[in-house]
Design a protein around this motif. Structure first.
Motif, PDB file in Angstrom:
ATOM      1  N   ILE A 264     -20.749 -36.946  12.073  1.00 42.03           N
ATOM      2  CA  ILE A 264     -21.475 -38.160  11.666  1.00 42.03           C
ATOM      3  C   ILE A 264     -22.392 -38.620  12.796  1.00 42.03           C
ATOM      4  O   ILE A 264     -23.562 -38.945  12.570  1.00 42.03           O
TER       5      ILE A 264
ATOM      6  N   GLY B  62     -15.021 -34.792  12.273  1.00 42.70           N
ATOM      7  CA  GLY B  62     -15.806 -35.558  11.310  1.00 42.70           C
ATOM      8  C   GLY B  62     -16.650 -36.627  11.997  1.00 42.70           C
ATOM      9  O   GLY B  62     -17.814 -36.821  11.665  1.00 42.70           O
TER      10      GLY B  62
ATOM     11  N   LYS C  40     -22.938 -38.278   3.257  1.00 44.82           N
ATOM     12  CA  LYS C  40     -22.148 -37.206   3.853  1.00 44.82           C
ATOM     13  C   LYS C  40     -20.661 -37.432   3.573  1.00 44.82           C
ATOM     14  O   LYS C  40     -19.947 -36.510   3.176  1.00 44.82           O
ATOM     15  N   VAL C  41     -20.172 -38.651   3.755  1.00 40.67           N
ATOM     16  CA  VAL C  41     -18.753 -38.932   3.497  1.00 40.67           C
ATOM     17  C   VAL C  41     -18.442 -38.769   2.010  1.00 40.67           C
ATOM     18  O   VAL C  41     -17.395 -38.229   1.641  1.00 40.67           O
TER      19      VAL C  41
ATOM     20  N   LEU D  62     -11.662 -40.192   9.199  1.00 38.16           N
ATOM     21  CA  LEU D  62     -12.278 -38.985   9.749  1.00 38.16           C
ATOM     22  C   LEU D  62     -11.496 -38.435  10.929  1.00 38.16           C
ATOM     23  O   LEU D  62     -10.959 -39.181  11.746  1.00 38.16           O
TER      24      LEU D  62
ATOM     25  N   LEU E 176     -10.022 -43.536   2.206  1.00 36.06           N
ATOM     26  CA  LEU E 176     -11.359 -43.083   1.841  1.00 36.06           C
ATOM     27  C   LEU E 176     -11.845 -43.803   0.591  1.00 36.06           C
ATOM     28  O   LEU E 176     -12.992 -44.237   0.526  1.00 36.06           O
TER      29      LEU E 176
ATOM     30  N   LEU F  80     -14.181 -46.179   9.192  1.00 38.09           N
ATOM     31  CA  LEU F  80     -13.970 -44.752   8.958  1.00 38.09           C
ATOM     32  C   LEU F  80     -13.013 -44.159   9.989  1.00 38.09           C
ATOM     33  O   LEU F  80     -12.665 -42.989   9.916  1.00 38.09           O
TER      34      LEU F  80
ATOM     35  N   LEU G 243     -11.748 -34.673   7.393  1.00 34.18           N
ATOM     36  CA  LEU G 243     -10.981 -35.796   6.856  1.00 34.18           C
ATOM     37  C   LEU G 243      -9.519 -35.660   7.247  1.00 34.18           C
ATOM     38  O   LEU G 243      -8.961 -34.569   7.198  1.00 34.18           O
TER      39      LEU G 243
ATOM     40  N   TRP H 136     -18.080 -35.107   1.364  1.00 33.25           N
ATOM     41  CA  TRP H 136     -16.786 -34.625   1.839  1.00 33.25           C
ATOM     42  C   TRP H 136     -15.662 -35.058   0.905  1.00 33.25           C
ATOM     43  O   TRP H 136     -14.724 -34.321   0.666  1.00 33.25           O
ATOM     44  N   SER H 137     -15.756 -36.265   0.373  1.00 34.12           N
ATOM     45  CA  SER H 137     -14.686 -36.786  -0.479  1.00 34.12           C
ATOM     46  C   SER H 137     -14.635 -36.091  -1.831  1.00 34.12           C
ATOM     47  O   SER H 137     -13.601 -36.110  -2.500  1.00 34.12           O
TER      48      SER H 137
END
Length: 152
Positions: free
Chosen positions: A119, A115, A70-71, A111, A95, A107, A87, A74-75
């Motif tokens: 998560i 965010g 998931k991260v 986040l 990141l 994180l 973010l 997003w990145s």
């Protein structure tokens, strides 16, 4: 470090945190999670194979993969609307460090509140789908909260 290695590092850290006595099974859990079959979809993760259902260690590996993926998603688009909501503005360098070494970086600074909530929702959904007891679900949520920098 490759994405796969970093994903494994996060999953291994969660496993050590919530089920250290299952650490010797990491390679088996990781292989099972990495090769899902179409009938094992659960939550946002892959769902545990039937023989691993209810095992905290297996769920930790699946959740670690879900969080990392998931991260990473997003990145991929830092300027996208979703990324802007989850973010922080100064997240780019932090990141990158987290994606290289997720078990060593938090994180927390990466986040936003939204965010972190997303998560934790993924963790909760995957823990339930894995058939964990309420106590084991709580352990996994607590471990994820530590990864998010919400607790020590």
């Amino acid at each position: 470090m490759s994405d796969q290695t970093a994903r494994q590092e996060l999953s291994r850290a969660l496993l050590r945190d919530v089920a250290p006595d299952e650490g010797e099974f990491f390679d088996v859990y990781d292989a099972a999670a990495a090769n899902p079959t179409d009938d094992r979809l659960a939550g946002t993760g892959f769902g545990p194979p039937p023989e691993f259902a209810g095992l905290l260690g297996m769920a930790a590996v699946l959740v670690g993969q879900s969080i990392f993926d998931k991260v990473l998603e997003w990145s991929a688009d830092l300027a996208g609307e979703v990324a802007k909501k989850v973010l922080t503005d100064a997240a780019a360098e932090q990141l990158k460090r987290w994606l290289r070494a997720p078990a060593k970086e938090s994180l927390g600074a990466v986040l936003t509140g939204a965010g972190k909530v997303e998560i934790l929702a993924i963790v909760e959904r995957d823990a339930r789908a894995a058939g964990l007891s309420k106590d084991d679900q709580a352990k996994l949520l607590a471990a994820a909260a530590r990864q998010l920098g919400l607790t020590r």
